[in-house]
Design an enzyme around this catalytic site. Structure first.
Site, PDB file in Angstrom:
ATOM      1  N   ARG A  62      84.830  -6.337  21.986  1.00 44.77           N
ATOM      2  CA  ARG A  62      85.472  -5.596  23.079  1.00 44.77           C
ATOM      3  C   ARG A  62      84.961  -6.053  24.447  1.00 44.77           C
ATOM      4  O   ARG A  62      85.582  -5.792  25.479  1.00 44.77           O
ATOM      5  CB  ARG A  62      85.276  -4.082  22.884  1.00 44.77           C
ATOM      6  CG  ARG A  62      85.955  -3.210  23.927  1.00 44.77           C
ATOM      7  CD  ARG A  62      86.328  -1.822  23.402  1.00 44.77           C
ATOM      8  NE  ARG A  62      85.260  -1.172  22.665  1.00 44.77           N
ATOM      9  CZ  ARG A  62      84.151  -0.670  23.193  1.00 44.77           C
ATOM     10  NH1 ARG A  62      83.932  -0.736  24.489  1.00 44.77           N
ATOM     11  NH2 ARG A  62      83.240  -0.095  22.415  1.00 44.77           N
ATOM     12  N   TYR A 108     110.746  -3.163  35.198  1.00 43.18           N
ATOM     13  CA  TYR A 108     110.810  -3.023  33.736  1.00 43.18           C
ATOM     14  C   TYR A 108     110.734  -1.532  33.373  1.00 43.18           C
ATOM     15  O   TYR A 108     109.942  -0.787  33.966  1.00 43.18           O
ATOM     16  CB  TYR A 108     109.633  -3.784  33.121  1.00 43.18           C
ATOM     17  CG  TYR A 108     109.486  -3.591  31.649  1.00 43.18           C
ATOM     18  CD1 TYR A 108     110.438  -4.086  30.765  1.00 43.18           C
ATOM     19  CD2 TYR A 108     108.396  -2.904  31.120  1.00 43.18           C
ATOM     20  CE1 TYR A 108     110.306  -3.908  29.404  1.00 43.18           C
ATOM     21  CE2 TYR A 108     108.250  -2.721  29.761  1.00 43.18           C
ATOM     22  CZ  TYR A 108     109.211  -3.227  28.906  1.00 43.18           C
ATOM     23  OH  TYR A 108     109.077  -3.052  27.559  1.00 43.18           O
ATOM     24  N   LYS A 139     106.495 -12.481  26.137  1.00 46.25           N
ATOM     25  CA  LYS A 139     107.784 -13.091  26.471  1.00 46.25           C
ATOM     26  C   LYS A 139     107.649 -14.616  26.557  1.00 46.25           C
ATOM     27  O   LYS A 139     107.405 -15.253  25.557  1.00 46.25           O
ATOM     28  CB  LYS A 139     108.310 -12.460  27.763  1.00 46.25           C
ATOM     29  CG  LYS A 139     108.172 -10.912  27.810  1.00 46.25           C
ATOM     30  CD  LYS A 139     108.997 -10.216  26.762  1.00 46.25           C
ATOM     31  CE  LYS A 139     108.686  -8.728  26.606  1.00 46.25           C
ATOM     32  NZ  LYS A 139     108.681  -7.923  27.805  1.00 46.25           N
TER      33      LYS A 139
HETATM   34  C1  PLP Z   1     108.165  -6.618  28.245  1.00 40.94           C
HETATM   35  C2  PLP Z   1     107.778  -6.445  29.657  1.00 40.94           C
HETATM   36  C3  PLP Z   1     106.645  -5.702  30.016  1.00 40.94           C
HETATM   37  C4  PLP Z   1     105.806  -4.969  28.990  1.00 40.94           C
HETATM   38  O1  PLP Z   1     105.135  -5.861  28.158  1.00 40.94           O
HETATM   39  P1  PLP Z   1     104.748  -5.541  26.614  1.00 40.94           P
HETATM   40  O2  PLP Z   1     104.093  -6.797  26.184  1.00 40.94           O
HETATM   41  O3  PLP Z   1     106.028  -5.238  25.909  1.00 40.94           O
HETATM   42  O4  PLP Z   1     103.845  -4.363  26.635  1.00 40.94           O
HETATM   43  C5  PLP Z   1     106.300  -5.628  31.355  1.00 40.94           C
HETATM   44  N1  PLP Z   1     107.054  -6.233  32.295  1.00 40.94           N
HETATM   45  C6  PLP Z   1     108.147  -6.958  31.987  1.00 40.94           C
HETATM   46  C7  PLP Z   1     108.927  -7.608  33.074  1.00 40.94           C
HETATM   47  C8  PLP Z   1     108.550  -7.082  30.667  1.00 40.94           C
HETATM   48  O5  PLP Z   1     109.652  -7.778  30.361  1.00 40.94           O
END
Ligand code: PLP
Length: 401
Positions: free
Chosen positions: A64, A119, A209
């Site tokens: 951690r 988001y 992403k």
């Molecule tokens: C998906 C997303 C998030 C959140 O991320 P996670 O990995 O799903 O927790 C934040 N900002 C944007 C622009 C996103 O597309």
């Protein structure tokens, strides 16, 4: 040696591999680490738990607090973002939460200014009051008016989710004055945009992403200066939202192809977006490569290209959106984005479901994430899906509502 961005993507964060006698990234899964003794072990704990780096002769103590596989990914991402350091988290939302907690705690200020659209998860986190912070939502030109003496942070996203609106980052930074600005750089990636060069204090990614790019890892990461990074590591050590080393390994491995993927996906998106413009079923195409979607002319200046995301408004409204998402065969109907395969989803029903009604996207809006397939195949799929009569929109609508 100063490397160009593509070379950096392949080599950054790998400086110690030769001395370890390995060529591929080592994956260290240790949950705990041997201590050199009570004194040095205790000192290591103290340094790492307060956000510092490991020292010679010390220990990583506990997963951690520090993990070398995660630290290599952080080093690589920091270099790509033109940042001093980066701090990785278990998800994008864990990263957003840590930034809110760390900056409000460090400054003893409780107010956030959030530029919409954002988001859905970020919007929801701030609107829900879960973190006991006060948030003022505003348009990009409303930042100066929204600032208070107790404002700890200004948050923005560009291109913004889900309509791909581009926000002038330098203008928001100027309006924010001394208040640090967080840019969610998930859609642009460091291949297209460098928020820190424009004056932002922090650049954040849902690494789930484009950074991951293969739909098989969840993570988040924040690039910033060394002082903010120490505050974020301290927060991470206390709250525990650490990135798993396997996630860091996959993300670091994926960074090598990020520039190539991003450029190829962007080229595919341009072809698909051009074709969508010709379709009578499509009332509007949001794509930063079109001047209507980029009134401030930020593509070519703020970000080097339009990216690979498209949003369309269907002439047939919600029912047509439900039919389209139910009829695609090559696209996958799924949330998320940035993967090598193409995805399609309905923001009002899914990613932006928790957003307040005044900020919710149109029911006619569908978001497309363009992958690495041949754009001709993506167009063929959209052509059959836009004209399909098999979507059973009533049933789909009932299930979603
Ligand atoms: C998906 C997303 C998030 C959140 O991320 P996670 O990995 O799903 O927790 C934040 N900002 C944007 C622009 C996103 O597309």
């Amino acid at each position: 040696m100063t490397l160009h961005p593509d070379s950096l993507a392949v080599h950054a964060g790998r400086d110690d591999l030769a001395s370890l006698g390995v060529h591929a990234l080592p994956l260290d899964l240790s949950s705990t680490n041997p201590l050199p003794g009570i004194e040095l072990g205790g000192l290591s704990y103290e340094v790492l738990a307060t956000g510092g780096h490991p020292f010679e002769g010390g220990s990583h103590v506990y997963a951690r607090l520090w993990n070398p596989t995660v630290a290599r990914f952080e080093e690589a991402l920091a270099r790509l973002e033109h940042a001093e350091e980066a701090v990785a988290f278990s998800s994008g939302m864990a990263a957003v939460t840590a930034v809110m907690l760390a900056l409000t705690h460090e400054s003893a200020k409780r107010h956030i200014v959030a530029v919409r659209p954002l988001y859905g998860g970020t919007d929801h986190l701030l609107a829900s009051g879960l973190l006991a912070l006060e948030t003022t939502f505003c348009a990009p030109d409303g930042v100066a008016a929204a600032l208070r003496d107790d404002t700890a942070l200004v948050v923005l996203e560009s291109p913004a989710n889900p309509t791909l609106e581009l926000v002038d980052i330098a203008a928001v930074v100027a309006a924010a004055g001394d208040v640090p600005v967080l840019v969610d750089n998930t859609f642009a990636t460091p291949v297209l945009q460098h928020p820190l060069d424009l004056g932002a204090a922090l650049s954040l990614h849902s690494a789930t992403k484009y950074l991951g790019g293969h739909g098989d890892v969840v993570g988040g990461v924040v690039a910033c200066d060394a002082q903010l990074a120490a505050a974020l590591r301290r927060t991470r050590a206390i709250t525990g939202a650490i990135m798993h080393p396997l996630a860091a390994y996959l993300l670091h491995r994926g960074l090598a192809t990020l520039p190539v993927r991003m450029r190829a996906q962007q080229e595919g998106a341009r072809v698909v977006a051009d074709w969508l413009l010709t379709r009578p079923e499509v009332a509007r195409v949001h794509f930063p490569g079109f001047s209507e979607s980029d009134p401030l002319g930020l593509v070519g200046t703020q970000q080097t290209g339009p990216g690979a995301m498209i949003a369309i408004e269907l002439a047939g409204g919600f029912d047509a959106a439900a039919a389209l998402t139910a009829s695609v065969q090559l696209f996958t109907h799924a949330v998320s984005l940035g993967s090598v395969d193409s995805l399609i989803q309905h923001p009002a029903a899914l990613t932006h479901r928790p957003v307040a009604s005044e900020a919710k996207p149109s029911e006619a809006l569908v978001r497309l994430s363009i992958g690495l397939e041949d754009p001709a195949d993506l167009i063929a799929d959209l052509r059959q899906a836009l004209t399909a009569k098999t979507g059973r929109p009533e049933e789909a609508a009932a299930a979603v509502r």
